[in-house]
Design an enzyme around this catalytic site. Structure first.
Site, short mmCIF file in Angstrom:
data_model
loop_
_atom_site.label_atom_id
_atom_site.label_comp_id
_atom_site.label_asym_id
_atom_site.label_seq_id
_atom_site.Cartn_x
_atom_site.Cartn_y
_atom_site.Cartn_z
N SER A 14 0.87 -1.17 0.00
CA SER A 14 0.00 0.00 0.00
C SER A 14 0.90 1.22 0.00
CB SER A 14 -0.87 0.00 1.27
OG SER A 14 -1.46 1.26 1.50
N TYR A 27 -1.71 -0.67 10.60
CA TYR A 27 -1.75 -0.96 9.17
C TYR A 27 -0.42 -0.59 8.52
CZ TYR A 27 -3.53 -1.04 4.36
OH TYR A 27 -3.72 -1.32 3.03
#
Length: 161
Positions: A14, A27
């Site tokens: 990501s 995350y």
């Protein structure tokens, strides 16, 4: 793959593997770990003819940012206004993300078929903008700390002693 002397591994990270947002620490930590693992893996398996790529998408128009996908606390602590603001902005985002999941899938297929894809492949103009801003910020930090960094080498005459 080692026995066949070939293969291809594509890990999907990501943009938050290259930058951080308040409230997204866990995350980001997972994505940063995947970044490090993938970089090391690419070097470890290159001599076996195994290619490794890392895809770093920005926001894709999926259901990821809906409450059924996110683990949000039932209660919040005082003093974290920036985190709550960031969470609210993300919860308002579904349906407005720039990234097209079909185009992202097509890009990943292109990476799989290419023998020249870079180790790090950003997907999305938002990902590109965040990554380039992050690189600029990191470069500024590195340069700002250069003088102190070089004082930790073992030498006969240390400037701090």
């Amino acid at each position: 793959m080692r026995a066949r002397r070939g293969g291809h591994i594509i890990n999907v990270s990501s943009i938050l593997g290259l930058t951080t947002f308040p409230g997204w620490g866990a995350y980001c930590a997972a994505k940063y770990a995947l970044e490090g693992l993938t970089g090391a893996l690419a070097a470890e398996v290159a001599d076996f003819g195994i290619r490794v790529n890392l895809v770093e998408p920005g926001y894709l128009r999926t259901d990821f940012l809906r409450t059924h996908s996110l683990r949000l606390p039932a209660r919040t602590a005082d003093g974290y206004d920036a985190v709550r603001q960031m969470t609210d902005e993300h919860l308002a985002m579904p349906g407005t993300q720039l990234g097209d999941p079909v185009r992202a899938a097509t890009a990943i297929i292109h990476i799989a078929e290419s023998d020249r894809a870079p180790l790090h492949q950003l997907l999305g103009s938002d990902s590109y903008a965040l990554a380039t801003a992050g690189v600029r910020s990191l470069t500024e930090d590195i340069e700002a700390g250069r003088d102190l960094a070089t004082t930790t080498d073992i030498s006969e005459a240390s400037p701090l002693s």
